[in-house]
Write a protein that holds these residues in place. Structure first.
Motif, PDB file in Angstrom:
ATOM      1  N   UNK A 188       0.831  -1.207   0.000  1.00 21.79           N
ATOM      2  CA  UNK A 188       0.000   0.000   0.000  1.00 21.79           C
ATOM      3  C   UNK A 188       0.862   1.253   0.000  1.00 21.79           C
ATOM      4  N   UNK A 189       1.863   1.291   0.855  1.00 17.06           N
ATOM      5  CA  UNK A 189       2.736   2.463   0.940  1.00 17.06           C
ATOM      6  C   UNK A 189       3.538   2.666  -0.344  1.00 17.06           C
ATOM      7  N   UNK A 190       4.020   1.561  -0.913  1.00 18.90           N
ATOM      8  CA  UNK A 190       4.800   1.650  -2.150  1.00 18.90           C
ATOM      9  C   UNK A 190       3.928   2.142  -3.297  1.00 18.90           C
ATOM     10  N   UNK A 191       2.719   1.632  -3.394  1.00 14.47           N
ATOM     11  CA  UNK A 191       1.833   2.041  -4.476  1.00 14.47           C
ATOM     12  C   UNK A 191       1.435   3.506  -4.353  1.00 14.47           C
ATOM     13  N   UNK A 192       1.203   3.970  -3.129  1.00 15.50           N
ATOM     14  CA  UNK A 192       0.913   5.378  -2.929  1.00 15.50           C
ATOM     15  C   UNK A 192       2.114   6.240  -3.310  1.00 15.50           C
ATOM     16  N   UNK A 193       3.296   5.750  -2.994  1.00 18.34           N
ATOM     17  CA  UNK A 193       4.505   6.492  -3.365  1.00 18.34           C
ATOM     18  C   UNK A 193       4.623   6.584  -4.884  1.00 18.34           C
ATOM     19  N   UNK A 194       4.364   5.482  -5.582  1.00 19.33           N
ATOM     20  CA  UNK A 194       4.424   5.483  -7.046  1.00 19.33           C
ATOM     21  C   UNK A 194       3.460   6.524  -7.624  1.00 19.33           C
TER      22      UNK A 194
ATOM     23  N   UNK B 101       2.244   9.241  -6.186  1.00 21.99           N
ATOM     24  CA  UNK B 101       2.728  10.598  -5.899  1.00 21.99           C
ATOM     25  C   UNK B 101       3.899  10.968  -6.799  1.00 21.99           C
ATOM     26  N   UNK B 102       4.805  10.005  -7.014  1.00 23.18           N
ATOM     27  CA  UNK B 102       5.976  10.268  -7.854  1.00 23.18           C
ATOM     28  C   UNK B 102       5.566  10.537  -9.297  1.00 23.18           C
ATOM     29  N   UNK B 103       4.553   9.815  -9.773  1.00 20.83           N
ATOM     30  CA  UNK B 103       4.067  10.052 -11.133  1.00 20.83           C
ATOM     31  C   UNK B 103       3.395  11.418 -11.235  1.00 20.83           C
ATOM     32  N   UNK B 104       2.528  11.712 -10.291  1.00 20.09           N
ATOM     33  CA  UNK B 104       1.807  12.982 -10.330  1.00 20.09           C
ATOM     34  C   UNK B 104       2.739  14.182 -10.229  1.00 20.09           C
ATOM     35  N   UNK B 105       3.811  14.030  -9.465  1.00 20.50           N
ATOM     36  CA  UNK B 105       4.760  15.145  -9.328  1.00 20.50           C
ATOM     37  C   UNK B 105       5.460  15.456 -10.648  1.00 20.50           C
ATOM     38  N   UNK B 106       5.391  14.535 -11.595  1.00 17.67           N
ATOM     39  CA  UNK B 106       5.993  14.727 -12.917  1.00 17.67           C
ATOM     40  C   UNK B 106       4.941  15.036 -13.979  1.00 17.67           C
ATOM     41  N   UNK B 107       3.718  15.269 -13.534  1.00 20.85           N
ATOM     42  CA  UNK B 107       2.652  15.596 -14.460  1.00 20.85           C
ATOM     43  C   UNK B 107       2.113  14.405 -15.221  1.00 20.85           C
TER      44      UNK B 107
ATOM     45  N   UNK C 193      -3.739   1.985 -11.783  1.00 24.32           N
ATOM     46  CA  UNK C 193      -3.504   0.905 -10.827  1.00 24.32           C
ATOM     47  C   UNK C 193      -3.722  -0.421 -11.540  1.00 24.32           C
ATOM     48  N   UNK C 194      -2.683  -1.245 -11.595  1.00 23.79           N
ATOM     49  CA  UNK C 194      -2.742  -2.528 -12.306  1.00 23.79           C
ATOM     50  C   UNK C 194      -3.141  -3.635 -11.332  1.00 23.79           C
ATOM     51  N   UNK C 195      -4.282  -4.269 -11.602  1.00 24.25           N
ATOM     52  CA  UNK C 195      -4.779  -5.354 -10.750  1.00 24.25           C
ATOM     53  C   UNK C 195      -4.890  -4.886  -9.292  1.00 24.25           C
ATOM     54  N   UNK C 196      -4.276  -5.577  -8.338  1.00 27.18           N
ATOM     55  CA  UNK C 196      -4.303  -5.208  -6.916  1.00 27.18           C
ATOM     56  C   UNK C 196      -5.729  -4.931  -6.432  1.00 27.18           C
ATOM     57  N   UNK C 197      -6.631  -5.851  -6.727  1.00 25.02           N
ATOM     58  CA  UNK C 197      -8.049  -5.659  -6.443  1.00 25.02           C
ATOM     59  C   UNK C 197      -8.329  -5.460  -4.952  1.00 25.02           C
ATOM     60  N   UNK C 198      -7.552  -6.119  -4.094  1.00 17.73           N
ATOM     61  CA  UNK C 198      -7.825  -6.052  -2.657  1.00 17.73           C
ATOM     62  C   UNK C 198      -7.554  -4.673  -2.051  1.00 17.73           C
ATOM     63  N   UNK C 199      -6.843  -3.801  -2.786  1.00 16.18           N
ATOM     64  CA  UNK C 199      -6.527  -2.482  -2.236  1.00 16.18           C
ATOM     65  C   UNK C 199      -7.221  -1.341  -2.973  1.00 16.18           C
ATOM     66  N   UNK C 200      -8.242  -1.660  -3.734  1.00 13.35           N
ATOM     67  CA  UNK C 200      -8.926  -0.622  -4.509  1.00 13.35           C
ATOM     68  C   UNK C 200      -9.476   0.493  -3.631  1.00 13.35           C
ATOM     69  N   UNK C 201     -10.112   0.128  -2.526  1.00 11.75           N
ATOM     70  CA  UNK C 201     -10.721   1.143  -1.656  1.00 11.75           C
ATOM     71  C   UNK C 201      -9.696   2.135  -1.137  1.00 11.75           C
ATOM     72  N   UNK C 202      -8.518   1.646  -0.811  1.00 14.36           N
ATOM     73  CA  UNK C 202      -7.507   2.525  -0.221  1.00 14.36           C
ATOM     74  C   UNK C 202      -6.692   3.291  -1.263  1.00 14.36           C
ATOM     75  N   UNK C 203      -6.767   2.870  -2.520  1.00  8.20           N
ATOM     76  CA  UNK C 203      -5.926   3.489  -3.546  1.00  8.20           C
ATOM     77  C   UNK C 203      -6.708   4.266  -4.601  1.00  8.20           C
TER      78      UNK C 203
END
Length: 233
Positions: A119-125, A127-133, A138-148
């Motif tokens: 969860x923390x790594x995906x959130x970091x990814x 943020x890092x993408x958004x900071x570059x415009x 989100x690829x698959x990872x169905x169990x974390x959809x609500x949090x991401x």
């Protein structure tokens, strides 16, 4: 579009050609594994990968140890930042980081990666993408959809209909928030996780069209653009 292959050639790259023709380009890279054929593969330190963490179906690909905080911050994240920099400079509109659900692939990741690690790594990814415009899916990872769902701009899923229609998990998350969901279903020999062309056209498409998911079906797993079907109205 594969990030590395698409960016080759600079101003004469495939990405540049697509952009010149008015296309929006989503660039793929693996954020959760080391692929030994990539140009930056040797930049991963020895302890950046999980021992005996090879992917069974993809020779030369090994899971990254995102549980190791030191190596994550000092080695893995800088490599991913460089990939995002490449995506930005190559003209990608969005990125699709793959293999961001290592915590559920315990046979290969040995249970080292926890739910919170992922969860923390995906959130970091994100943020890092958004900071570059860049937009990010989100690829698959169905169990974390609500949090991401609030961190990612769209979702990509492989074979969610074939696996007991896990696609419904997107209805109250991404779709409810007016975020696009793209699904790819496959068929090769009728193995688990595959649906036939008839099943796709007769049953799956009615569901996809009803809820607003953009879906494709492909015969075989080769990413060659052949034998691909979409749902028609």
């Amino acid at each position: 579009m594969d990030l590395f292959e698409g960016a080759e050639g600079g101003d004469d790259s495939i990405i540049s050609s697509l952009k010149d023709n008015g296309k929006r380009v989503i660039c793929y890279f693996s954020a959760g594994t080391r692929e030994d054929w990539r140009p930056d593969a040797t930049e991963f330190s020895e302890d950046a990968v999980i021992a005996n963490g090879e992917m069974a179906d993809w020779p030369g690909e090994v899971w990254l140890d995102i549980n190791n905080e030191a190596v994550l911050n000092e080695n893995i994240k800088p490599i991913m930042e460089a990939r995002l920099d490449l995506a930005q400079s190559a003209g990608c509109d969005a990125v699709e980081p793959d293999n961001v659900d290592g915590y559920i692939n315990t046979d290969e990741t040995k249970g080292i990666i926890t739910y919170d690690d992922q969860l923390n790594y995906n959130k970091w990814l994100a943020n890092a993408a958004h900071s570059r415009g860049l937009s990010i899916g989100l690829k698959n990872d169905v169990d974390q959809l609500n949090e991401l769902v609030n961190d990612f701009d769209f979702a990509v899923n492989e074979q969610c209909y074939a696996y007991g229609n896990e696609c419904v998990s997107y209805e109250d998350t991404f779709l409810k928030n007016n975020k696009a969901v793209f699904v790819q279903e496959y068929y090769e020999d009728g193995s688990e996780g595959e649906i036939s062309q008839q099943e796709f056209e007769s049953n799956a498409c009615s569901y996809f069209l009803d809820v607003g998911i953009s879906a494709l079906w492909k015969e075989g797993f080769n990413l060659d653009g052949e034998n691909v079907l979409s749902c028609s109205e």
